[in-house]
Design a protein around this motif. Structure first.
Motif, PDB file in Angstrom:
ATOM      1  N   ASP A 204     -10.001   0.390  -2.131  1.00  0.00           N
ATOM      2  CA  ASP A 204      -8.984   1.189  -2.805  1.00  0.00           C
ATOM      3  C   ASP A 204      -9.223   2.678  -2.593  1.00  0.00           C
ATOM      4  OD1 ASP A 204      -7.889  -1.129  -3.690  1.00  0.00           O
ATOM      5  OD2 ASP A 204      -8.101  -0.696  -5.838  1.00  0.00           O
ATOM      6  N   THR A 205      -8.126   3.423  -2.496  1.00  0.00           N
ATOM      7  CA  THR A 205      -8.220   4.877  -2.349  1.00  0.00           C
ATOM      8  C   THR A 205      -7.665   5.558  -3.605  1.00  0.00           C
ATOM      9  OG1 THR A 205      -6.084   4.931  -1.221  1.00  0.00           O
ATOM     10  CG2 THR A 205      -8.069   4.808   0.152  1.00  0.00           C
TER      11      THR A 205
ATOM     12  N   ASP B 256      -3.897   4.453  -3.265  1.00  0.00           N
ATOM     13  CA  ASP B 256      -3.684   3.243  -4.055  1.00  0.00           C
ATOM     14  C   ASP B 256      -3.617   3.582  -5.543  1.00  0.00           C
ATOM     15  OD1 ASP B 256      -3.781   1.417  -1.833  1.00  0.00           O
ATOM     16  OD2 ASP B 256      -5.945   1.758  -1.765  1.00  0.00           O
ATOM     17  N   HIS B 257      -4.454   4.532  -5.955  1.00  0.00           N
ATOM     18  CA  HIS B 257      -4.466   5.013  -7.339  1.00  0.00           C
ATOM     19  C   HIS B 257      -4.205   6.513  -7.302  1.00  0.00           C
ATOM     20  CE1 HIS B 257      -6.404   1.271  -8.907  1.00  0.00           C
ATOM     21  NE2 HIS B 257      -6.889   1.246  -7.672  1.00  0.00           N
TER      22      HIS B 257
ATOM     23  N   ASP C   8       3.624   3.156  -3.548  1.00  0.00           N
ATOM     24  CA  ASP C   8       2.944   1.900  -3.870  1.00  0.00           C
ATOM     25  C   ASP C   8       2.220   1.993  -5.205  1.00  0.00           C
ATOM     26  OD1 ASP C   8       3.821   0.744  -1.536  1.00  0.00           O
ATOM     27  OD2 ASP C   8       1.959   1.113  -0.427  1.00  0.00           O
ATOM     28  N   ALA C   9       1.617   3.163  -5.482  1.00  0.00           N
ATOM     29  CA  ALA C   9       0.869   3.318  -6.729  1.00  0.00           C
ATOM     30  C   ALA C   9       1.787   3.173  -7.942  1.00  0.00           C
ATOM     31  CB  ALA C   9       0.180   4.690  -6.766  1.00  0.00           C
TER      32      ALA C   9
ATOM     33  N   ASN D 187       2.804  -0.530  -8.238  1.00  0.00           N
ATOM     34  CA  ASN D 187       1.674  -1.356  -8.677  1.00  0.00           C
ATOM     35  C   ASN D 187       1.110  -0.913 -10.029  1.00  0.00           C
ATOM     36  OD1 ASN D 187       1.782  -2.894  -6.298  1.00  0.00           O
ATOM     37  ND2 ASN D 187       0.464  -1.450  -5.200  1.00  0.00           N
TER      38      ASN D 187
ATOM     39  N   GLN E  18      -0.247   1.912 -10.848  1.00  0.00           N
ATOM     40  CA  GLN E  18      -1.528   2.571 -10.645  1.00  0.00           C
ATOM     41  C   GLN E  18      -1.337   4.079 -10.417  1.00  0.00           C
ATOM     42  OE1 GLN E  18      -3.891  -1.320  -8.778  1.00  0.00           O
ATOM     43  NE2 GLN E  18      -3.263   0.326  -7.410  1.00  0.00           N
TER      44      GLN E  18
END
Length: 314
Positions: A187-188, A249-250, A278-279, A282, A284
């Motif tokens: 995860d990034t 990702d976050h 995407d974050a 999701n 996030q």
């Protein structure tokens, strides 16, 4: 708004002729003039050259380094206003006075410090006549451990600096255990800030906003584009149109909104760019409180580690 205003502190560049006169008059009322000749001093190299400072300073005034000094258990009798809005320093600064930013020489004089530490050199000459003044420009170190070394050496509190390094390490290790199994190994994590007028910034590890907590203490990874373009500095301005290129990702976002209008935050949440991240999809994407995550002193970083871990563990 200029990037310097966002990644630095909010300094007001003014000086008064009357103040200069009161600090340089024939009647020497400064602590520099009243210092016991037997007090031990040592040479300290600064941006302004070598300064003779007390070997063990007891009463310190600073514009923006209250948290750094308190982390090594130095006494702070006066600070600029920024420190008093830091929720993590409230108790330790309960007996300190707000002496303005830039520092007001007349107010500083009343506190009779034996050491002054400044981020900005406004009123430097007047302050130097009050007490030995050390100019440490904004962000001289690359991580919190170096910061503790700097202020431990400055105050001759090296043991206290090492102790706080251990505190941060312990906090980080406990936080990492709480995160086991909750985030992916690949995860990034990205840090962003939106201003009141809609400007957008990406932050690296060393510009506050939780960067040291996320990238240093917790050892989490930034996306490749942020690593390549932002990590070497403090922050980089981007347009909303390219936010996806810097996404992670976050994603953690502070909003600099001193008038508390909420408009910029509302606007981004209504945009297609935000909705397609995407974050966001999701769940996030995390909005962070500005006053809580703006500071980058060791005390604040130690608290931010737990706060970030709690958000991710949810």
């Amino acid at each position: 708004m200029h990037l310097h205003t966002l990644i630095g502190r909010f300094a007001i560049f003014t000086a008064g002729a009357a103040i200069l006169a009161s600090c340089s008059s024939g009647e020497n009322n400064s602590s520099a003039g009243n210092t016991d000749s037997k007090e031990e001093t040592r040479a300290y190299e600064t941006e302004k050259g070598e300064v003779s400072i007390p070997s063990d300073p007891e009463t310190i005034v600073t514009d923006y380094y209250a948290g750094e000094l308190l982390a090594v258990e130095a006494d702070v009798s006066g600070s600029g206003p920024d420190a008093f809005s830091n929720p993590f320093l409230e108790e330790q600064l309960s007996g300190a006075e707000d002496v303005g930013a830039p520092l007001d020489p007349e107010q500083v004089l009343e506190l009779d410090p034996d050491l002054i530490v400044v981020m900005y050199d406004d009123n430097y000459e007047q302050l130097s006549q009050i007490a030995p003044t050390v100019h440490l420009p904004y962000n001289p170190d690359t991580n919190v451990q170096e910061t503790l070394d700097t202020f431990g050496e400055l105050t001759n509190n090296q043991a206290e600096a090492e102790e706080f390094k251990d505190t941060i390490e312990t906090t980080a290790e406990k936080a990492k255990k709480r995160l086991e199994g909750t985030i992916g190994n690949d995860d990034t994590f990205g840090l962003y800030e939106l201003t009141q007028n809609g400007d957008l910034y990406v932050f690296g590890a060393n510009g506050g906003r939780g960067g040291q907590a996320i990238y240093n203490a917790l050892g989490l990874n930034a996306p490749e584009k942020i690593q390549e373009e932002v990590m070497g500095g403090n922050a980089q301005e981007i347009s909303m149109e390219v936010l996806e290129e810097y996404s992670a990702d976050h994603m953690f976002m502070t909003t600099f909104d001193p008038e508390d209008t909420g408009e910029s935050k509302e606007n981004i949440q209504e945009s297609d760019v935000w909705a397609n991240l995407d974050a966001v999809q999701n769940e996030q994407f995390y909005f962070l409180d500005f006053d809580t995550y703006y500071p980058y002193d060791p005390i604040s970083i130690n608290e931010q580690i737990d706060l970030i871990a709690d958000k991710l563990a949810e």
